[in-house]
Design an enzyme around this catalytic site. Structure first.
Site, mmCIF file in Angstrom:
data_model
loop_
_atom_site.group_PDB
_atom_site.id
_atom_site.type_symbol
_atom_site.label_atom_id
_atom_site.label_comp_id
_atom_site.label_asym_id
_atom_site.label_seq_id
_atom_site.Cartn_x
_atom_site.Cartn_y
_atom_site.Cartn_z
ATOM 1 N N GLU A 155 0.809 -1.277 -0.022
ATOM 2 C CA GLU A 155 0.223 0.205 0.062
ATOM 3 C C GLU A 155 0.824 1.312 -0.134
ATOM 4 O O GLU A 155 1.869 1.217 0.897
ATOM 5 C CB GLU A 155 -1.123 -0.125 1.220
ATOM 6 C CG GLU A 155 -1.641 1.120 1.503
ATOM 7 C CD GLU A 155 -2.570 1.752 0.126
ATOM 8 O OE1 GLU A 155 -3.429 0.888 -0.253
ATOM 9 O OE2 GLU A 155 -2.337 2.619 -0.233
ATOM 10 N N LEU B 10 -3.961 2.402 5.970
ATOM 11 C CA LEU B 10 -4.551 1.131 5.056
ATOM 12 C C LEU B 10 -6.359 1.417 4.954
ATOM 13 O O LEU B 10 -6.769 2.161 5.328
ATOM 14 C CB LEU B 10 -4.730 -0.315 5.777
ATOM 15 C CG LEU B 10 -3.148 -0.508 6.041
ATOM 16 C CD1 LEU B 10 -3.268 -1.977 7.036
ATOM 17 C CD2 LEU B 10 -2.659 -1.232 4.739
ATOM 18 N N THR C 60 -9.557 4.003 -0.721
ATOM 19 C CA THR C 60 -10.709 5.165 -0.909
ATOM 20 C C THR C 60 -11.724 4.841 0.129
ATOM 21 O O THR C 60 -11.975 5.756 0.908
ATOM 22 C CB THR C 60 -11.163 5.374 -2.343
ATOM 23 O OG1 THR C 60 -10.081 5.208 -3.260
ATOM 24 C CG2 THR C 60 -12.200 6.181 -2.603
ATOM 25 N N TYR D 37 -24.330 9.512 -7.191
ATOM 26 C CA TYR D 37 -24.579 9.061 -5.704
ATOM 27 C C TYR D 37 -23.929 10.007 -4.722
ATOM 28 O O TYR D 37 -24.267 10.602 -3.945
ATOM 29 C CB TYR D 37 -24.755 7.579 -5.208
ATOM 30 C CG TYR D 37 -23.262 7.117 -5.231
ATOM 31 C CD1 TYR D 37 -22.741 7.104 -3.877
ATOM 32 C CD2 TYR D 37 -22.635 6.589 -6.267
ATOM 33 C CE1 TYR D 37 -21.357 6.418 -3.783
ATOM 34 C CE2 TYR D 37 -21.361 5.928 -6.143
ATOM 35 C CZ TYR D 37 -20.972 5.843 -5.130
ATOM 36 O OH TYR D 37 -19.804 5.140 -4.974
ATOM 37 N N GLY E 67 -22.296 13.050 -5.523
ATOM 38 C CA GLY E 67 -22.764 14.375 -5.623
ATOM 39 C C GLY E 67 -23.742 14.512 -4.918
ATOM 40 O O GLY E 67 -23.855 15.646 -4.086
ATOM 41 N N GLU F 69 -24.959 12.812 -2.111
ATOM 42 C CA GLU F 69 -24.515 12.570 -0.874
ATOM 43 C C GLU F 69 -23.812 13.838 -0.407
ATOM 44 O O GLU F 69 -24.209 14.405 0.580
ATOM 45 C CB GLU F 69 -23.809 11.381 -0.574
ATOM 46 C CG GLU F 69 -24.427 9.990 -0.919
ATOM 47 C CD GLU F 69 -23.945 8.757 -0.586
ATOM 48 O OE1 GLU F 69 -22.660 8.920 0.101
ATOM 49 O OE2 GLU F 69 -24.461 7.635 -0.861
ATOM 50 N N GLU G 292 -26.358 18.562 -13.846
ATOM 51 C CA GLU G 292 -26.233 17.210 -14.621
ATOM 52 C C GLU G 292 -25.999 17.256 -15.877
ATOM 53 O O GLU G 292 -27.097 17.836 -16.842
ATOM 54 C CB GLU G 292 -27.352 16.371 -13.817
ATOM 55 C CG GLU G 292 -27.265 15.039 -14.494
ATOM 56 C CD GLU G 292 -26.024 14.175 -14.748
ATOM 57 O OE1 GLU G 292 -25.561 13.918 -13.662
ATOM 58 O OE2 GLU G 292 -25.859 13.539 -15.888
ATOM 59 N N GLY H 190 -18.082 11.200 -11.667
ATOM 60 C CA GLY H 190 -17.691 9.445 -11.809
ATOM 61 C C GLY H 190 -16.169 9.419 -11.395
ATOM 62 O O GLY H 190 -15.491 10.248 -11.141
ATOM 63 N N HIS I 238 -44.108 -6.989 13.021
ATOM 64 C CA HIS I 238 -44.559 -5.707 12.948
ATOM 65 C C HIS I 238 -44.606 -4.727 14.388
ATOM 66 O O HIS I 238 -44.417 -5.533 15.239
ATOM 67 C CB HIS I 238 -46.204 -6.259 12.979
ATOM 68 C CG HIS I 238 -47.069 -4.796 12.878
ATOM 69 N ND1 HIS I 238 -47.207 -3.941 12.117
ATOM 70 C CD2 HIS I 238 -47.955 -4.533 14.122
ATOM 71 C CE1 HIS I 238 -48.188 -2.942 12.451
ATOM 72 N NE2 HIS I 238 -48.312 -3.326 13.788
HETATM 73 C C1 LIG Z 1 -16.875 9.869 -1.776
HETATM 74 C C2 LIG Z 1 -17.062 8.445 -1.916
HETATM 75 C C3 LIG Z 1 -18.120 7.852 -1.242
HETATM 76 C C4 LIG Z 1 -18.153 6.544 -1.615
HETATM 77 N N1 LIG Z 1 -19.116 5.727 -0.886
HETATM 78 C C5 LIG Z 1 -19.294 4.379 -1.213
HETATM 79 C C6 LIG Z 1 -20.321 3.823 -0.599
HETATM 80 O O1 LIG Z 1 -20.997 4.476 0.278
HETATM 81 N N2 LIG Z 1 -20.842 2.431 -0.830
HETATM 82 C C7 LIG Z 1 -19.712 1.931 -1.570
HETATM 83 O O2 LIG Z 1 -20.121 0.516 -1.962
HETATM 84 N N3 LIG Z 1 -18.758 2.460 -2.236
HETATM 85 C C8 LIG Z 1 -18.549 3.809 -2.399
HETATM 86 N N4 LIG Z 1 -17.537 4.563 -2.671
HETATM 87 C C9 LIG Z 1 -16.852 3.636 -3.654
HETATM 88 C C10 LIG Z 1 -15.782 2.889 -2.835
HETATM 89 O O3 LIG Z 1 -14.832 3.742 -2.047
HETATM 90 C C11 LIG Z 1 -15.016 2.141 -4.041
HETATM 91 O O4 LIG Z 1 -15.766 1.308 -4.634
HETATM 92 C C12 LIG Z 1 -13.934 1.077 -3.046
HETATM 93 O O5 LIG Z 1 -13.055 1.875 -2.330
HETATM 94 C C13 LIG Z 1 -13.130 0.135 -4.283
HETATM 95 O O6 LIG Z 1 -12.263 -0.565 -3.502
HETATM 96 P P1 LIG Z 1 -11.051 -1.104 -4.215
HETATM 97 O O7 LIG Z 1 -10.326 -1.990 -3.074
HETATM 98 O O8 LIG Z 1 -10.995 -1.638 -5.559
HETATM 99 O O9 LIG Z 1 -9.873 0.449 -4.301
HETATM 100 P P2 LIG Z 1 -9.650 1.524 -3.415
HETATM 101 O O10 LIG Z 1 -10.419 1.619 -2.282
HETATM 102 O O11 LIG Z 1 -9.545 2.934 -4.487
HETATM 103 O O12 LIG Z 1 -7.861 1.255 -2.957
HETATM 104 C C14 LIG Z 1 -7.058 1.129 -3.910
HETATM 105 C C15 LIG Z 1 -5.902 1.352 -3.153
HETATM 106 O O13 LIG Z 1 -4.742 0.939 -3.707
HETATM 107 C C16 LIG Z 1 -3.707 1.822 -3.395
HETATM 108 N N5 LIG Z 1 -2.903 2.053 -4.618
HETATM 109 C C17 LIG Z 1 -3.137 2.256 -5.727
HETATM 110 N N6 LIG Z 1 -1.970 1.986 -6.612
HETATM 111 C C18 LIG Z 1 -0.946 1.337 -5.915
HETATM 112 C C19 LIG Z 1 0.450 0.999 -5.964
HETATM 113 N N7 LIG Z 1 0.702 1.003 -7.374
HETATM 114 N N8 LIG Z 1 1.012 0.475 -5.101
HETATM 115 C C20 LIG Z 1 0.472 0.573 -3.834
HETATM 116 N N9 LIG Z 1 -0.667 0.827 -3.506
HETATM 117 C C21 LIG Z 1 -1.355 1.426 -4.444
HETATM 118 C C22 LIG Z 1 -4.408 3.206 -3.209
HETATM 119 O O14 LIG Z 1 -3.530 4.012 -2.252
HETATM 120 C C23 LIG Z 1 -5.580 2.562 -2.478
HETATM 121 O O15 LIG Z 1 -5.566 2.558 -0.872
HETATM 122 C C24 LIG Z 1 -17.445 5.790 -2.310
HETATM 123 C C25 LIG Z 1 -16.317 6.569 -2.891
HETATM 124 C C26 LIG Z 1 -16.174 7.709 -2.726
HETATM 125 C C27 LIG Z 1 -15.154 8.659 -3.493
#
Ligand SMILES: Cc1cc2nc3c(=O)[nH]c(=O)nc-3n(C[C@H](O)[C@H](O)[C@H](O)COP(=O)(O)OP(=O)(O)OC[C@H]3O[C@@H](n4cnc5c(N)ncnc54)[C@H](O)[C@@H]3O)c2cc1C
Length: 484
Positions: free
Chosen positions: A50, A55, A58, A201, A203, A205, A221, A290, A463
């Site tokens: 990472e 950890l 996103t 969603y 935007g 939220e 939009e 997006g 209920h």
């Molecule tokens: C504001 C916001 C609200 C959201 N709300 C929701 C929600 O309510 N419910 C929901 O289901 N989803 C939600 N999402 C979407 C959700 O966050 C993502 O779908 C999810 O985090 C994707 O998981 P992932 O493991 O694929 O990637 P990510 O969570 O993006 O994690 C990828 C990780 O890889 C790391 N990384 C990237 N490249 C490298 C590299 N080369 N070497 C080492 N580390 C690296 C990054 O630093 C990051 O920590 C939201 C997103 C945002 C932005």
């Protein structure tokens, strides 16, 4: 090699092969960390690389968790200011403490990211800090912040590097006045006016959060509806309800530029199909049109890993890329960009690597918009069924006819169940209403088991609960709802 611990390569080990692994996961978001834990549970020697100091990716740092912390907190303020009086609860002097709200959010984030650290230790997953690059099948080179490189040898690699906010031509995000969702989670003060570009969603939220805290929010939009991809009736209802709450919508409109000024930001807008330009002054702009897959620095081109036409890592039905031993999951591959989809893929690929039959049912992945009320959806929309020429039946039930919703003063919305005309199998469920995100779980499970609407209708529901609306909607599929 330290098991279940963080490590950065000491200088003397620069360029050395540090360890042999069964699996190296790149990225510790919900896809990556869940994959690493499941693989370790199954006996694979696993490391997770990472690049961020914390950890959780996103989702835990700048996505699902902090946004829900702010939604929850701002809902409390809204309720205390405008909702409690109707319950006979008098509250005076209700005030926003923005710093306190941000502290709550930060504490929630920290508890969650530290939780993943704990789980890595518990499951003996090695956490490796640095940016991972694939240097051919079986080799990951990790570059630490100080530039030192460590080589990890492994049988398999899982790419779980997630996604990043989508940019828009003509608009430069400075995270001060023109912010992405990350900046919108930490504004230092409540802007008087906010323009949200994108009616998806994220935007809605984040727009809801700042509107509850006092901003006048306009959502611009490009399409002629908000929440594209959701059932059309859900979009319409949500627009009506959020409109009642004070959110303004400019649909079928594109933003062609956003220029910071002394006073705020000047936006230039045009009809989606062209036409005369107009300007709009605001204090803060949230760009949320997006997300795009994130593969920067991974060395995919050099490693020969193929991308699809939208820049996502191309995978087969078993998450395998075109390079043997290299797999990918989560936001970086096709499918809905949702944390639980990434998690399920993480589990599935770990099980496949351990010789089991990992699988994800893409027909039963829920999607939730955590506004008030919430919108939740699973399976096919009416538009999709019409487009596919599938004959279907509809059962609908409004929250106005539910005793518990009345008791909660939360009667906006409905449950809509779409079932196959011939077999009665549930094909899709769409809910706008209080706690829709929790209510959808029941029907996701039902769909996972291939249930009919009759199965849901004949299941005893406690209920008085909001869940009775689901049962009544199932009864309504067959024209026999009791309470309407
Ligand atoms: C504001 C916001 C609200 C959201 N709300 C929701 C929600 O309510 N419910 C929901 O289901 N989803 C939600 N999402 C979407 C959700 O966050 C993502 O779908 C999810 O985090 C994707 O998981 P992932 O493991 O694929 O990637 P990510 O969570 O993006 O994690 C990828 C990780 O890889 C790391 N990384 C990237 N490249 C490298 C590299 N080369 N070497 C080492 N580390 C690296 C990054 O630093 C990051 O920590 C939201 C997103 C945002 C932005």
């Amino acid at each position: 090699m330290i098991s279940g611990a963080t490590f950065a390569a000491p200088p003397s080990q620069k360029g050395k092969v540090m360890a042999d692994y069964d699996l190296v996961v790149i990225g510790s978001g919900p896809g990556g960390y869940v994959c690493a834990i499941r693989a370790a549970q199954l006996g694979l020697k696993t490391a997770c690389v990472e690049k961020s100091p914390t950890l959780g990716g996103t989702c835990l740092n700048v996505g699902c968790i902090p946004s829900k912390a702010l939604l929850q907190a701002s809902e409390k303020l809204e309720e205390a200011k405008h909702g409690l009086g109707a319950f006979g609860v008098k509250v005076n002097g209700v005030e926003l403490d923005l710093r306190g709200m941000m502290t709550h959010k930060d504490k929630v984030v920290s508890a969650n990211t530290k939780g993943v650290e704990f789980l890595f230790k518990k499951n003996k997953v090695d956490r490796i800090e640095g940016t991972g690059r694939i240097a051919g099948a079986g080799t990951v080179v990790v570059k630490a912040k100080d530039g030192k490189e460590t080589t990890l040898k492994t049988k398999s690699i899982v790419i779980a590097t997630g996604s990043d906010s989508m940019p828009l031509k003509g608009i430069e995000v400075d995270e001060q006045r023109i912010v992405s969702s990350t900046g919108a989670l930490s504004l230092p003060e409540v802007p008087k006016r906010m323009v949200v570009i994108g009616g998806g969603y994220i935007g809605l939220e984040m727009g809801s959060v700042w509107q509850r805290l006092g901003s006048a929010v306009i959502v611009v939009e490009f399409l002629d509806r908000i929440l594209p991809g959701m059932d059309g009736e859900v979009s319409q209802q949500m627009q009506r309800i959020l409109g009642k709450q004070g959110m303004t919508f400019k649909l079928g409109t594109k933003v062609t530029s956003a220029k910071p000024t002394n006073k705020g930001v000047t936006l230039t807008l045009e009809g989606a199909k062209g036409g005369a330009a107009e300007t709009l002054e605001t204090d803060v702009v949230l760009l949320s049109i997006g997300r795009r897959p994130y593969t920067d620095g991974l060395g995919l081109k050099e490693a020969g890993v193929a991308l699809d036409e939208r820049g996502r890592v191309a995978t087969d039905g078993h998450f395998q890329t075109n390079v043997p031993g290299v797999y990918a999951i989560g936001d970086v591959i096709a499918g809905p960009m949702l944390a639980h989809k990434a998690e399920d893929e993480g589990v599935a690929v770990a099980e496949i690597l351990a010789g089991q039959a990992g699988h994800v049912n893409y027909d039963a992945i829920p999607g939730v918009v955590y506004t008030w009320p919430e919108a939740a959806t699973v399976g096919k929309t009416e538009e999709q069924l019409k487009h596919a020429g599938t004959a279907y039946k509809v059962g609908k039930f409004p929250f106005t006819a539910n005793g518990r919703a009345r008791a909660m003063n939360a009667t906006d919305g409905f449950v809509k169940i779409l079932a196959d005309q011939a077999t009665d199998k549930v094909l899709g469920v769409h809910i706008v209403g209080p706690d829709a995100g929790h209510l959808i779980a029941e029907v996701v499970l039902a769909m996972e088991f291939g249930a009919s609407s009759e199965d849901i209708a004949r299941t005893c529901h406690a209920h008085p609960t909001l869940a009775e609306t689901v049962k009544e909607a199932a009864l309504a599929v067959d024209g026999r709802a009791i309470h309407i």
